[in-house]
Structures are given as C-alpha cells and as structure tokens.
Design an enzyme around this catalytic site. Sequence first.
Site, PDB file in Angstrom:
ATOM      1  CG  HIS A  58       5.619  -9.707 -29.661  1.00 30.17           C
ATOM      2  ND1 HIS A  58       6.408 -10.291 -28.701  1.00 30.17           N
ATOM      3  CD2 HIS A  58       5.052 -10.736 -30.356  1.00 30.17           C
ATOM      4  CE1 HIS A  58       6.334 -11.606 -28.814  1.00 30.17           C
ATOM      5  NE2 HIS A  58       5.515 -11.906 -29.806  1.00 30.17           N
ATOM      6  CG  HIS A 220       6.947 -16.094 -28.597  1.00 32.18           C
ATOM      7  ND1 HIS A 220       7.778 -16.200 -29.685  1.00 32.18           N
ATOM      8  CD2 HIS A 220       5.971 -15.229 -28.936  1.00 32.18           C
ATOM      9  CE1 HIS A 220       7.310 -15.420 -30.654  1.00 32.18           C
ATOM     10  NE2 HIS A 220       6.221 -14.826 -30.225  1.00 32.18           N
TER      11      HIS A 220
END
Lengths: 330, 330
Positions: A58, A220
Amino acid sequence: MQRFLNDPDDIVDETVAGFVRAHSDLVRLDPENARVVVSQFAPKEGRVGIVTGGGSGHEPAFIGYTGKNMVDAVAVGELFSSPTAKSFQDAIKAADGGAGVAVLYGNYAGDNMNVKMAAKKAKKDGIEVATVVANDDVCSAPADEREKRRGVAGEILMWKIGGAKAATGASLEEVIAAAQKAIDNCRSVGVGLGPCTLPAVGHPNFQIEPGKMEVGIGHHGEPGTRVEDLKTANEVADDMTEIVLDDHNLPEGTEVAVLISGLGATPINELYVLYDRVAAQIEARGLKVYKALVGNYFTSLEMVGASLTIMALDDELKPLLDAETACPGF
Amino acid sequence: MQRFLNDPDDIVDETVAGFVRAHSDLVRLDPENARVVVSQFAPKEGRVGIVTGGGSGHEPAFIGYTGKNMVDAVAVGELFSSPTAKSFQDAIKAADGGAGVAVLYGNYAGDNMNVKMAAKKAKKDGIEVATVVANDDVCSAPADEREKRRGVAGEILMWKIGGAKAATGASLEEVIAAAQKAIDNCRSVGVGLGPCTLPAVGHPNFQIEPGKMEVGIGHHGEPGTRVEDLKTANEVADDMTEIVLDDHNLPEGTEVAVLISGLGATPINELYVLYDRVAAQIEARGLKVYKALVGNYFTSLEMVGASLTIMALDDELKPLLDAETACPGF
C-alpha cells in the site's frame, strides 16, 4: 503487468531496506525487528507515541507516514497481510517515550487480533497503550454497523491528527480522543477499474472485466457494493461524492479535507480530473474544501482506480491538520 | 487500461482545473491564459523568475513543481506535446519580477522552437530572458553529442536548484549558471516494462512485449538502446546504475543526489526495491548518497517502468538542494 522483482519472498524486506536507506534522515529500522520502521524523532521523551501497522503493498502507506509529528513506529506485514503481534509489540516499545502509546490502525481481522495481543504484552511491560480502530470505508458495511467497516485512506488523516496532537504534549487520553474524532469524521469510498496481482501468486485474486468498474472496492480487492458499466470520470466523481456525503450527512457550511488517492496504476492527471468534479459537488452541497490532497497516498500495488476520503473539520482539527510534519509520504 | 475519462479533448483542461483547485494555496491559473499555471508567490519583486513547460501526462511534472522557491510559472501543453510559444511567453510574463526570467526546460524539438519564439517576444516586451536546456537522458544520444540528448527527470533537480538560487537574490546570470551546473551534473536512464496509451488515440503508440523490457526508453516511449528479456530487479538496477555512472565518470568520494521515479503504473514498493540496489551499487563505486528521492516524480501516463537520475553535488549545490521549497510535487 510486468514488474521489478527479485524473489517474490524477498519483496517486503527489500522494500523496507530501500525505504529506510532512502529516507534515513526521517526513519530507521528497529535494531531488534526488521519489520518495524521507527521515526528518527522517536521516542519523544514525555510525549505520547503513535504506532500503526498493516500489510505491505500500500506504499507510501504505512511506512511512508513515519516521521516528525506523525507516526513514530510502524509494524510491517507481508503483502496485504497483517504484521505479527510481535512486530506491533516492538513498534509500541520503540514509540514509547514514557507518556503512553496510541495505536491507530485499520479494522481488519488480523490487525485487530495482533494489536490486541501486542497491547496486552506491552501493558505487562509497563507501557500504557490505547487504540483507535479506523473504519472509514463506507461501502464495507451499513451505517448502523460502522464498527464492521474497514479502515482505508482516512487512516492517513487519523495519523496526521494523532501525531500533531501528540506533538502538542497532549495526554494519551487527549491524543486518542483527537484521533478518534478524526476517523469518526472521515468517510471513504474506493472505485476499482482494474485488479492487482500479488507477485508470489502470479495472477489477480479478483477480476474487473473490461468495460466494468467496481464501486466500493476494498484496498485488497474486497468486493464492492456494485459492479457496473464504466462511467465517465464526472459520473464516477459524482457517485463517489454522493456515497461519501450521503453517509456523512454534514451540516451546510462544514469545512472539509478531501483526499483523493490513486490505487497504484492510475495516472496522476486522472486523479485531478476526478478532484475537480468532486470539489465542485462538495461546494454545490454548501460545504467548503479547507484542504485537498491528491496523489498516490494509499495504494494497492498496481490496482487501477481511486479512493475518495472526506473528513469534516472543526476548530480543533484544522490547526492539527496544518501543523508541521515531515515524513516521506506526505 | 481502463481510466477515469470524460471527453479525451478535455483532459488537459480538466487536469489543470483540478490541480489549481486542489493547490490554491500554492498555485493559480494565469488570468489571461488557461494553459499557464503560476505560483502564488510569483512574481517575486526583484528576484529572477523561473519558468518551465512541457507536455501534459507527466504529472506531477511539470505543473506540480510550481510553488515557493521552485518554478514560478509553467506553460502547459497537450498530452505529450509542447506548449505553444504564446503559453511560454505568458509564463515568462507571469514570472517576471523585474530581475529577468530563466526558462529551464527539456530538449525536445517543439519546446526548443516555442521557447525561442517566446523568449524573443518577451525580450521585445523588455523582459530579460535566458535559458537552460536539459539533456540528462544518457541513452538518447552518445556522450559526445550531449546537446542532442533529451531532458527527463533531471529537470526536477534543475528546477529545484534554479528556484533555490533565485530565492537567494542571485542575478539572472548566476541563476542560469547554477541551473546549468545542476543539469550538467545530472545523468538519467529510463527502463520501460509496459507502454501507455494517449486517451484520444486509444492504443499504445509503442509496444513492449511480455517478458521483454526496453532499456533507455524515453518519456514518450521514444525507443531505447536495447530491448532484452526482462531481468530481475537487482539486475535492472545494476544496469541502470552502470549506464548512468559510466557516462558520469565521477571521482571517488563524490556526493550525489539520487532520484528514482516511477513512470506511472509501477507500484511504489518496486521503486524502493530498485533504490536499495542502486544505492548499494553507488556506494560500491566509492560515491556517497547525500539525498534520495523515490516516488512518482516524473511519469508518463500509465507507463510501467522507472527512471534513475544521479546528480553530482558540490558545496554550492547541496544547500540549494536542501533549501526550503513548497510545491505540490516535491
């Protein structure tokens, strides 16, 4: 998607090594745990420490928000996976300046479990620990089950507020209250136009068909609330703003911070195209943009798409948002 | 590649509108030319103005480097196309604080032509203008034809140095000398793993086959020096460092700034994987990394790949590189 890759098993270690090497003026590796990144300014004697953590992939989240008046220590997980309880525990230890530690993290099962275990052990070591669980992702659960919602890019604003509050010398209770207010005042939504692939897996773990988009997608690839035909940028911006603000229900005249983050592979110019329309829609509702952040702030490898976060501000939050910060991601 | 898009013809206007709206504390639109972005701090009375310009699609370049002690005005072109001479001229006008204007731009045919025309007209209007042409892209021409090389991400460091020098109150001649030294001290190389698409065209204007990579690729997909099998990240990092440093030929002990920029769709963690190896190779050659920048600094829409820039530093350049700057891209 072709990528710069050695052994997929080494990607997190290599990312952290490169990150710490590149930003050694701001961060360092914990000497006892190679999955803990610590601010060069931590621990701050007599100040509340700020800890977070989460899966890798991320970037710049989570490690990129380590630094001055921001996060003091970050527990680093595998790609899209929670850090271990031990890493959270070591991060708490590294951030402890004697005034307690605030763990400000996102609402995911693994993180919840591991933070709880780490906090318990840290308390045994005599460190006062309190937590805030971010749950700004509107589409991940209904409004009356907000405690089930996931944490997404609103976490960045929570860290900013928490870190700035800690820098004022506030107590742990006060830091927690400010961070809790920050995330309570945040609502986010993600829209996915294309999937991403975990290098060790080699194929996407979810699909977005050409010509389609997924509204409400998680960081995700968690399913959104609807898959529909890909709309124009303006229509998408309208939908995102509506989803966020309908849930937010802010009184007219409220000042807000707006964060538009690319999910990884979306060109930055498209984020500005979205922003222009989002800001116009916000203003059309009688709200006022106080601060805007547009860029790759919280990504998901090479996912195509963007997230919108809107945080309602008040006289406490505005100066904290504006306070001086030095970290690689901000 | 799916994208956030309205009418492809509007993408630049919408990008600029969103950019100026998001960063109104730092930048504004020129009231007379919607393709000129001006720093809120410009013109600086009695200081040299800094101007650049180039095609869109490279965000945060070029507009993102407008701000305090950086670029004062940017001429904005269509995607991957030079701004007009009129836009460069209006940018020069907007940046003029009475002490002359330095136009610091990249070596592309259209930009060369349009800057020359603009400078001529500005001089007629009584503004002193001088230029530096960036040519840091090693693979775009041999070392003995450096004047033919293209300008790439080294431009960012040139703007940083030029803007910081101007802020000291230096003369136009001194600002030009510093910016020229900055770019003379820069070498860059790009590696492409995947192409990008101009939205109005709808298909990539160049191809990179799966399993292959293009070494020396330009910021618009200009052909590199070799197409070869995709290597590991470490091998690519080694190759990039070797290409740059072999051309650079720096004495042992030299301190350098290192800039690794993603080209658009490459995940940020991969840039850190590259950086870790690049820095190790730099140090193995007896050089010292003084400052590192890793992120999406100069992109090419959603091109997959990265560029490496290494700038040799000295006692003049180091404090200028460290000087306070406020701009959206930095």
